[in-house]
Scaffold this motif. Structure first.
Motif, PDB file in Angstrom:
ATOM      1  N   TYR A  15       0.831  -1.204   0.000  1.00 30.65           N
ATOM      2  CA  TYR A  15       0.000   0.000   0.000  1.00 30.65           C
ATOM      3  C   TYR A  15       0.863   1.252   0.000  1.00 30.65           C
ATOM      4  CZ  TYR A  15      -3.502   3.396   1.461  1.00 30.65           C
ATOM      5  OH  TYR A  15      -4.325   4.498   1.524  1.00 30.65           O
ATOM      6  N   LEU A  18       2.544   1.678  -3.421  1.00 31.86           N
ATOM      7  CA  LEU A  18       1.585   2.112  -4.440  1.00 31.86           C
ATOM      8  C   LEU A  18       1.206   3.571  -4.233  1.00 31.86           C
ATOM      9  CD1 LEU A  18      -0.187   1.275  -6.845  1.00 31.86           C
ATOM     10  CD2 LEU A  18      -1.967   0.666  -5.192  1.00 31.86           C
ATOM     11  N   LEU A  19       0.973   3.956  -3.000  1.00 30.62           N
ATOM     12  CA  LEU A  19       0.605   5.341  -2.706  1.00 30.62           C
ATOM     13  C   LEU A  19       1.710   6.296  -3.151  1.00 30.62           C
ATOM     14  CD1 LEU A  19      -1.665   7.025  -1.394  1.00 30.62           C
ATOM     15  CD2 LEU A  19      -0.418   6.825   0.761  1.00 30.62           C
ATOM     16  N   ILE A  22       1.684   6.578  -6.949  1.00 37.03           N
ATOM     17  CA  ILE A  22       0.604   7.428  -7.428  1.00 37.03           C
ATOM     18  C   ILE A  22       0.991   8.889  -7.239  1.00 37.03           C
ATOM     19  CG2 ILE A  22      -1.790   8.150  -7.031  1.00 37.03           C
ATOM     20  CD1 ILE A  22      -2.356   5.213  -6.196  1.00 37.03           C
ATOM     21  N   ILE A  27       3.555   5.336 -11.208  1.00 38.07           N
ATOM     22  CA  ILE A  27       2.677   4.176 -11.332  1.00 38.07           C
ATOM     23  C   ILE A  27       2.299   3.892 -12.786  1.00 38.07           C
ATOM     24  CG2 ILE A  27       0.630   5.610 -10.903  1.00 38.07           C
ATOM     25  CD1 ILE A  27       1.127   1.890  -9.972  1.00 38.07           C
ATOM     26  N   ARG A  55      -5.828  10.130  -3.752  1.00 39.06           N
ATOM     27  CA  ARG A  55      -4.703   9.182  -3.855  1.00 39.06           C
ATOM     28  C   ARG A  55      -4.938   7.975  -2.945  1.00 39.06           C
ATOM     29  NH1 ARG A  55      -1.689  14.072  -3.536  1.00 39.06           N
ATOM     30  NH2 ARG A  55      -1.045  13.588  -1.382  1.00 39.06           N
ATOM     31  N   HIS A  56      -5.355   8.240  -1.710  1.00 35.27           N
ATOM     32  CA  HIS A  56      -5.603   7.144  -0.773  1.00 35.27           C
ATOM     33  C   HIS A  56      -6.762   6.269  -1.256  1.00 35.27           C
ATOM     34  CE1 HIS A  56      -2.832   7.749   2.601  1.00 35.27           C
ATOM     35  NE2 HIS A  56      -2.944   9.043   2.371  1.00 35.27           N
ATOM     36  N   ALA A  59      -5.409   4.026  -4.050  1.00 34.47           N
ATOM     37  CA  ALA A  59      -4.528   2.989  -3.509  1.00 34.47           C
ATOM     38  C   ALA A  59      -5.331   1.955  -2.720  1.00 34.47           C
ATOM     39  CB  ALA A  59      -3.458   3.616  -2.622  1.00 34.47           C
ATOM     40  N   SER A  60      -6.290   2.414  -1.909  1.00 36.09           N
ATOM     41  CA  SER A  60      -7.102   1.501  -1.102  1.00 36.09           C
ATOM     42  C   SER A  60      -7.929   0.569  -1.978  1.00 36.09           C
ATOM     43  CB  SER A  60      -8.029   2.286  -0.172  1.00 36.09           C
ATOM     44  OG  SER A  60      -7.297   3.066   0.735  1.00 36.09           O
ATOM     45  N   THR A  62      -7.295  -0.368  -4.979  1.00 33.57           N
ATOM     46  CA  THR A  62      -6.414  -1.331  -5.657  1.00 33.57           C
ATOM     47  C   THR A  62      -6.019  -2.450  -4.698  1.00 33.57           C
ATOM     48  OG1 THR A  62      -5.546   0.460  -7.034  1.00 33.57           O
ATOM     49  CG2 THR A  62      -4.289  -1.589  -6.981  1.00 33.57           C
ATOM     50  N   PHE A  97      -4.124  -2.260 -10.806  1.00 34.28           N
ATOM     51  CA  PHE A  97      -4.285  -0.806 -10.803  1.00 34.28           C
ATOM     52  C   PHE A  97      -5.001  -0.262 -12.040  1.00 34.28           C
ATOM     53  CE2 PHE A  97      -2.887   3.499 -11.810  1.00 34.28           C
ATOM     54  CZ  PHE A  97      -3.247   4.171 -10.642  1.00 34.28           C
TER      55      PHE A  97
END
Length: 203
Positions: A15, A18-19, A22, A27, A55-56, A59-60, A62, A97
């Motif tokens: 996580y 990925l965050l 992004i 990404i 953004r969160h 990511a969440s 995904t 993603f």
């Protein structure tokens, strides 16, 4: 299979990675190997740059998509092949993603304010293609948009978000000619409106 503590640690690591990707925009390059056509618009990039919540959320969603798969990354991971489990898990996030991004994109388009979309059509990328649109006021734009047909408003929202005509046609399941026709109708209404109604005046 790794125990729960290890899976939680790997998920948290994935996580964070990925965050960060992004936020840094890396990404999209990371995903091009599995989805070559992922191409965010400038407006989408700016939204993600400016909004930590967006953004969160991306990511969440995904991470959830990966964890909801019937076959989990740790079920297919083979320590003997050299990749760390953390790296393997990040790869699984990259696979999911693009699909999650497309869902986020469509949901965001549904949230677009129609009046702002109209203004963006006029203001985007410098001078408007049709000089007649450059001379109207914001109030006139808003009045015209309120009276525009729903199918015209949907096209304007996508134009404002930075989509090309062929992409709009794909999203709305139209021909490019139909998309161009709807934009033309809006431009024509702006060139010759009846003040306060947005309707075309009679000769």
């Amino acid at each position: 299979m790794p125990d729960t503590e290890v899976r939680d640690r790997v998920s948290a690591h994935g996580y964070r990675v990925l965050l960060g990707q992004i936020r840094s925009r890396r990404i999209y390059e990371a995903c091009r190997g599995v989805w070559p056509h992922i191409s965010p618009t400038f407006d989408e990039l700016e939204t993600l740059r400016a909004s930590a919540d967006e953004r969160h959320a991306l990511a969440s969603q995904t991470l959830i998509a990966v964890l909801e798969q019937r076959v989990q990354p740790w079920d297919t991971w083979d320590a003997g092949k050299g990749a760390a489990l953390e790296t393997w898990f990040v790869g699984a996030l990259h696979l999911q993603f693009p699909t999650v991004f497309e869902r986020w994109r469509k949901a965001r388009l549904r949230r677009l304010d129609e009046h702002e979309a109209c203004a963006a059509v006029i203001a985007a990328k410098g001078a408007p293609a049709d000089p007649a649109l450059g001379a109207v006021t914001r109030d006139e734009l808003e009045r015209a948009l309120r009276t525009a047909e729903p199918e015209v408003r949907s096209v304007l929202a996508l134009v404002a978000a930075g989509y090309r005509h062929d992409e709009i046609a794909d999203h709305l399941r139209l021909s490019e000619r139909a998309v161009e026709g709807r934009i033309y109708r809006f431009r024509r209404s702006m060139r010759n409106p009846v003040r306060g109604t947005g309707k075309k005046s009679t000769p």
